[in-house]
Design an enzyme around this catalytic site. Structure first.
Site, PDB file in Angstrom:
ATOM      1  N   GLU A 159       0.806  -1.227   0.000  1.00  0.00           N
ATOM      2  CA  GLU A 159       0.000   0.000   0.000  1.00  0.00           C
ATOM      3  C   GLU A 159       0.840   1.279   0.000  1.00  0.00           C
ATOM      4  OE1 GLU A 159      -4.003  -1.789   2.138  1.00  0.00           O
ATOM      5  OE2 GLU A 159      -2.842  -0.258   3.203  1.00  0.00           O
ATOM      6  N   TYR A 210     -11.019  -2.815   0.229  1.00  0.00           N
ATOM      7  CA  TYR A 210     -11.915  -2.799   1.383  1.00  0.00           C
ATOM      8  C   TYR A 210     -13.252  -2.142   1.104  1.00  0.00           C
ATOM      9  CZ  TYR A 210      -8.027  -4.331   4.288  1.00  0.00           C
ATOM     10  OH  TYR A 210      -7.006  -5.075   4.825  1.00  0.00           O
ATOM     11  N   GLU A 253      -5.313  -8.384   0.450  1.00  0.00           N
ATOM     12  CA  GLU A 253      -6.066  -8.054   1.667  1.00  0.00           C
ATOM     13  C   GLU A 253      -7.518  -7.775   1.296  1.00  0.00           C
ATOM     14  OE1 GLU A 253      -4.613  -4.890   4.184  1.00  0.00           O
ATOM     15  OE2 GLU A 253      -2.525  -5.525   3.945  1.00  0.00           O
TER      16      GLU A 253
END
Length: 448
Positions: free
Chosen positions: A166, A296, A353
């Site tokens: 990230e 996310y 993720e």
């Protein structure tokens, strides 16, 4: 009910990060990181929490490997703490640091689990930050030397490497928005940091190839999906800028060796420019074996003059929310990975993720009935299946996270784990979401 079945070779895993789980922050020669400094600065982290102990995985890694084995994953993504290998960022190698990770890797391999290792998950040695950190191009050379030592130490044992986790968070969240270490609020600095990290990524890939290290190497970017609220030209442009802040600004240099010109122009209008030196872009665009994507959330944006950096206002349209106040937008995962495939070709993709934070309660029998998290995973697994069926080269999925852990500036109040951590006793208790994922892996899919 529709049956959702994944390919037999689909990789299932979970992920963690060193500072969030290891603890043992002063043991066996480890140096201080910027997160040690930041978390020990009053007011920077909720409740003044820190990662001194975290989940104590430094001493409990065997317990965690046993949880992974019971879960049935075939891969585990974790990060190596740079300050454990080079306590001062450069100089003498700390052999005790390497020895710890040898024990972890050997335990994983013995359990039939492939280690997927991230070289940089935010814990920059403080000694390098004292010299300017990622704003100083000398840090690029220090990173490549660190990478070289780790590559050589684990050649043949670790087959999947991620250079950076990230880069948006390392740069903009940490140096422009200021929520993460080192906590600066300077747009030009953030752009410098982002660029230097991507150059460091490219140099590490070159070193990996030059050394003839066995396995694959890539990087991980956190992508999001901002949909325009309407079809008006202003809304479309505002949503695109907002989306490109996470997406194109990092993906385009990685794959094409260029920055998106409309974003370069926008940043220039804010008084900031990219510090590109000759050869930088070719270095950044080194061919990678896969791309990791952390996803996310997403949402809808419309034009509003003066709203944030990009004149883009988020519009709430009724999404469910996680405890982080993030929209549950599973279809955004399908949209963003479809875009990656269309824009950047057939490079294999791993979701490195994906997960959700909710308020968890330890119930009778040490069970955690995290229905909302289980539902979140189910919705996102369906989108993963849609992607596979659509021909997108999605090869695997890593749930975030194996354990409840130190959630950066949120301290210990925000739980993302599929395993509950009792922070007083450090005992681990699998949640219902853990058992759901266990069933999906065991059965190769689920009934939707």
């Amino acid at each position: 009910m529709a049956r959702i079945d994944f390919p037999k070779d689909f990789v299932w895993g979970t992920a963690t990060a060193s500072y969030q789980i290891e603890g043992a922050y002063q043991e066996d020669g480890r140096g201080l990181s910027i997160w040690d400094t930041f978390s020990h600065t009053p007011g920077k982290v909720f409740n003044n929490d820190n990662g001194d102990i975290a989940c104590d995985s430094y001493h409990r890694y065997e317990e965690d490997v046993a949880l992974l084995k019971k879960l049935g994953v075939t891969a585990y993504r974790f990060s190596i703490a740079w300050p454990r290998i080079f306590p001062q960022g450069t100089g003498e190698v700390n052999e005790k640091g390497l020895e710890y990770y040898r024990k972890v890797v050997d335990a994983l391999l013995e359990a039939g689990i492939e280690p997927c290792v991230t070289l940089y998950h935010w814990d920059l040695p403080q000694a390098l930050q004292d010299k300017g950190g990622w704003d100083n191009r000398d840090t690029i050379d220090a990173f490549v030397k660190y990478a070289e030592v780790v590559f050589k130490a684990f050649d043949g044992k670790i087959k999947q490497w991620i250079t950076f986790n990230e880069t948006w968070c390392v740069s903009f969240l940490s140096n422009y928005i200021g929520l993460h270490a080192p906590g600066n609020t300077d747009l030009q600095l953030a752009i410098n940091v982002a660029h230097h990290c991507m150059v460091a990524h490219g140099e590490a890939v070159k070193k990996f190839r030059a050394l003839g290290i066995r396995g694959e190497i890539g990087t991980t970017h956190n992508l999001s999906w901002c949909e325009p609220y309407s079809k008006s030209a202003e809304d479309v442009a505002a949503a695109h800028r907002n989306r490109a802040f996470n997406n194109e600004w990092f993906m385009e240099p990685t794959f094409k060796g260029t920055y998106p010109q409309f974003m370069v122009d926008w940043f220039a209008s804010k008084g900031a420019k990219v510090p590109v030196l000759p050869g930088d872009m070719e270095t950044i665009a080194q061919k990678i074996d896969f791309i990791g994507v952390n996803y996310y959330s997403g949402g809808f944006g419309r034009y509003k003059k003066g709203d944030g950096l990009f004149d883009c206002e988020e519009v709430q349209i009724g999404f469910d929310k996680t405890y982080m106040d993030w929209n549950v937008y599973a279809e955004g995962l399908y949209k963003v990975l479809s875009w990656v495939h269309e824009e950047y070709g057939d490079t294999p993709i791993y979701i490195t993720e994906n997960g959700a934070c909710y308020e968890d309660v330890l119930a009778e029998g040490n069970r955690v009935h995290d229905t909302l998290r289980t539902d979140y995973y189910k919705k996102h697994f369906i989108q993963c299946h849609r992607l596979v069926e659509s021909g997108v080269p999605l090869k695997g999925y890593f749930a975030w996270s194996l354990l409840d852990n130190f959630e950066w500036a949120e301290g210990y109040r925000k739980r993302f784990g599929i395993v509950y951590t009792n922070y007083e006793t450090l005992e681990r208790y699998p949640k219902d979401s853990y058992y759901f994922i266990q069933d999906v892996i065991k059965n190769g899919g689920f009934e939707a």
